[in-house]
Write an enzyme that holds these catalytic residues in place. Structure first.
Site, PDB file in Angstrom:
ATOM      1  CD  GLU A 251      -5.551   2.865  -0.221  1.00  0.00           C
ATOM      2  OE1 GLU A 251      -4.776   2.162  -0.918  1.00  0.00           O
ATOM      3  OE2 GLU A 251      -5.386   3.078   0.993  1.00  0.00           O
TER       4      GLU A 251
ATOM      5  CG  HIS B  30      -4.344  10.605   2.466  1.00  0.00           C
ATOM      6  ND1 HIS B  30      -5.432  10.556   3.315  1.00  0.00           N
ATOM      7  CD2 HIS B  30      -3.525   9.591   2.845  1.00  0.00           C
ATOM      8  CE1 HIS B  30      -5.280   9.546   4.159  1.00  0.00           C
ATOM      9  NE2 HIS B  30      -4.125   8.942   3.905  1.00  0.00           N
TER      10      HIS B  30
ATOM     11  CE  LYS C 293      -3.541   2.143   7.386  1.00  0.00           C
ATOM     12  NZ  LYS C 293      -4.334   3.025   6.548  1.00  0.00           N
TER      13      LYS C 293
ATOM     14  CG  ASP D  26      -5.768   0.022   3.320  1.00  0.00           C
ATOM     15  OD1 ASP D  26      -5.800  -1.152   3.721  1.00  0.00           O
ATOM     16  OD2 ASP D  26      -4.872   0.830   3.629  1.00  0.00           O
TER      17      ASP D  26
ATOM     18  NE  ARG E 185      -8.068   6.488   9.375  1.00  0.00           N
ATOM     19  CZ  ARG E 185      -7.332   6.328   8.294  1.00  0.00           C
ATOM     20  NH1 ARG E 185      -6.074   5.911   8.391  1.00  0.00           N
ATOM     21  NH2 ARG E 185      -7.852   6.564   7.105  1.00  0.00           N
TER      22      ARG E 185
ATOM     23  CD  GLU F 245      -6.445   4.606   4.461  1.00  0.00           C
ATOM     24  OE1 GLU F 245      -5.796   3.700   3.900  1.00  0.00           O
ATOM     25  OE2 GLU F 245      -5.919   5.470   5.193  1.00  0.00           O
TER      26      GLU F 245
ATOM     27  CB  THR G  31      -7.598  -4.713   2.098  1.00  0.00           C
ATOM     28  OG1 THR G  31      -6.728  -4.380   3.193  1.00  0.00           O
ATOM     29  CG2 THR G  31      -7.455  -3.660   1.021  1.00  0.00           C
TER      30      THR G  31
ATOM     31  CD  GLN H  18      -3.145   4.462  10.676  1.00  0.00           C
ATOM     32  OE1 GLN H  18      -4.362   4.465  10.512  1.00  0.00           O
ATOM     33  NE2 GLN H  18      -2.315   4.929   9.767  1.00  0.00           N
TER      34      GLN H  18
ATOM     35  CD  GLU I 226      -7.482  13.098   3.672  1.00  0.00           C
ATOM     36  OE1 GLU I 226      -7.403  14.086   2.942  1.00  0.00           O
ATOM     37  OE2 GLU I 226      -7.412  11.935   3.240  1.00  0.00           O
TER      38      GLU I 226
ATOM     39  CG  ASP J  43      -2.055   0.974   1.114  1.00  0.00           C
ATOM     40  OD1 ASP J  43      -2.368   1.396  -0.012  1.00  0.00           O
ATOM     41  OD2 ASP J  43      -2.650   1.317   2.157  1.00  0.00           O
TER      42      ASP J  43
HETATM   43 CA    CA Z   1      -4.082   2.867   2.774  1.00  0.00          CA
END
Ligand code: CA
Length: 439
Positions: A213, A147, A265, A245, A249, A211, A269, A252, A386, A140
């Protein structure tokens, strides 16, 4: 390498599969993405090509191709319940296969071609879509400067972008075993978190995020110890799909130093089922991201004039949310973000070349993902972290519910499409997944 335009991109061509001619289909005859499907109650997964709301079992055409390279490509679709064999072929073989599929499915196809294909055509509503490839390794990246800056600001307001960002396509090794097909639900993960100075605890994440992506699959491999020159990088890319993904948070934030994300993570996915080939994307290539004045020029191993001129991709991406209450009230999913892949700081070729630059061998079917695709404006944010500024600025749904992060039952829906004047719009289909409560 210059994208090749040929008769398969002619916007005027229509298909005898009528649903492929509807203006809003993701899968007109100009697209022809590959995927793995299984008829309900059948055992054997098959390689299929999407055409309108149908799917063509590619191996069925074996008796109807004459060119040796095309035959080879059809055989690659017959031997495996994944796209890996097809992906491993040189780009030339699949270009020839694409031309043949186009000829078989177009309105003007010969009677025998049409009869043959008709026999191997299934309604998408009658099949189950599986993961497109057996992914050996999943990597990834973090290729959106918007971002990276927005997230950096939340954690380091004075120094959002680390000094390596404009030199190195930043990435980390993801987990291939927990890649899941679209529509498979995602279990809210448990993990270790720490709230301020309180003692660390173990429990369900309270900050589950998506996420938005783009994933791209490796085609032809490179040998261990050998790199891939940037000018040849695209010959090693098969095509793209959508990737969600999923991220926890709070887990993380506590675990990521000093080695980067790990369990925040690797729990799941999600991938969309259709792989849109680089050939289908040819009309939608764009210049690489225009770097601000004062930004460094990419180092020579990441710089190629043709990649700078058309290594970008004009691909619109959208993420929507549907809560349980919205579903019960019959409310449509709410659009949370809309961004464009043109805004990525690094091109697909740069990510791939960087990955192999130390001699790391990339294998057919490996998945590389772009990282969250965000743009300069607030509506172009590809994750809740975000969009809500880490929960400070919640989103209000049409039902009046608020979201800082995802709740149990929430369904996240990604979509992507390319459109350009003078060409037929093509789409990536959907990548969806709903959250199950923690165990
Ligand atoms: Ca990612």
């Amino acid at each position: 390498m210059k994208p090749i335009l040929d008769e398969t991109h002619d916007p005027k061509t229509q298909s005898w599969v009528e649903s492929a001619n509807l203006a809003d289909t993701d899968f007109p005859i100009q697209n022809l993405p590959f995927g793995i499907f299984r008829q309900r109650h059948a055992n054997h997964p098959r390689v299929g090509v999407a055409i309108g709301d149908h799917i063509l079992d590619v191996a069925g055409l074996l008796g109807y191709v004459e060119d040796d390279r095309a035959k080879f490509a059809v055989l690659a679709c017959n031997t495996n319940a994944s796209l890996n064999a097809l992906m491993s072929l040189q780009a030339d073989s699949r270009r020839i296969l694409r031309r043949r599929l186009h000829a078989v499915l177009r309105q003007e196809a010969s009677d025998s071609d049409q009869r043959a294909a008709w026999h191997y055509l299934f309604a998408q509503s009658d099949v189950e879509m599986l993961l497109p490839a057996k992914v050996g390794d999943y990597t990834d990246f973090y290729a959106s400067i918007f971002h990276a800056t927005n997230v950096g600001k939340l954690f380091r307001p004075d120094n959002p972008l680390l000094p390596n960002y404009k030199y190195v396509p930043i990435g980390y090794h993801g987990r291939a075993s927990s890649l899941i097909a679209t529509a498979m639900p995602v279990r809210r993960p448990c993990g270790q978190t720490r709230d301020g100075d309180a003692a660390p605890r173990f429990g369900p994440t309270k900050a589950l995020d998506y996420e938005l992506e783009v994933g791209f699959f490796v085609g032809a491999s490179n040998k261990l110890g050998e790199s891939i020159p940037i000018g040849q990088a695209e010959e090693h890319i098969f095509g793209i799909c959508l990737v969600n993904d999923w991220s926890a948070r709070d887990i993380q934030a506590w675990e990521y130093q000093p080695l980067g994300p790990f369990l925040a993570k690797s729990f799941a996915t999600s991938l969309s089922p259709w792989v849109v080939t680089m050939e289908a994307l040819a009309p939608f290539r764009a210049p690489a991201f225009a770097r601000a004045e004062g930004d460094p020029v990419p180092l020579p191993y990441l710089f190629d004039i043709s990649d700078q001129a058309q290594g970008g991709l004009d691909l619109w991406l959208e993420v929507s949310l549907l809560s349980i209450r919205m579903r019960e009230a019959g409310v449509a999913p709410m659009l949370l973000g809309r961004s464009n892949f043109r805004d990525m700081y690094w091109t697909l070729a740069q990510m791939l070349t960087h990955h192999a630059s130390n001699g790391c061998n990339l294998r057919a079917g490996d998945l590389l993902a772009s990282g969250t695709v965000s743009g300069a404006d607030k509506p172009a944010r590809g994750c809740l972290l975000e969009l809500t500024s880490r929960g400070k600025d919640p989103v209000t749904l049409p039902t009046g519910e608020q979201r800082k992060f995802l709740e149990d039952g929430d369904e996240v829906i990604l979509r992507g499409f390319c459109e350009r004047e003078g060409f037929r719009r093509i789409g990536l289909g959907l990548c969806r997944g709903a959250i199950l409560p923690a165990l």
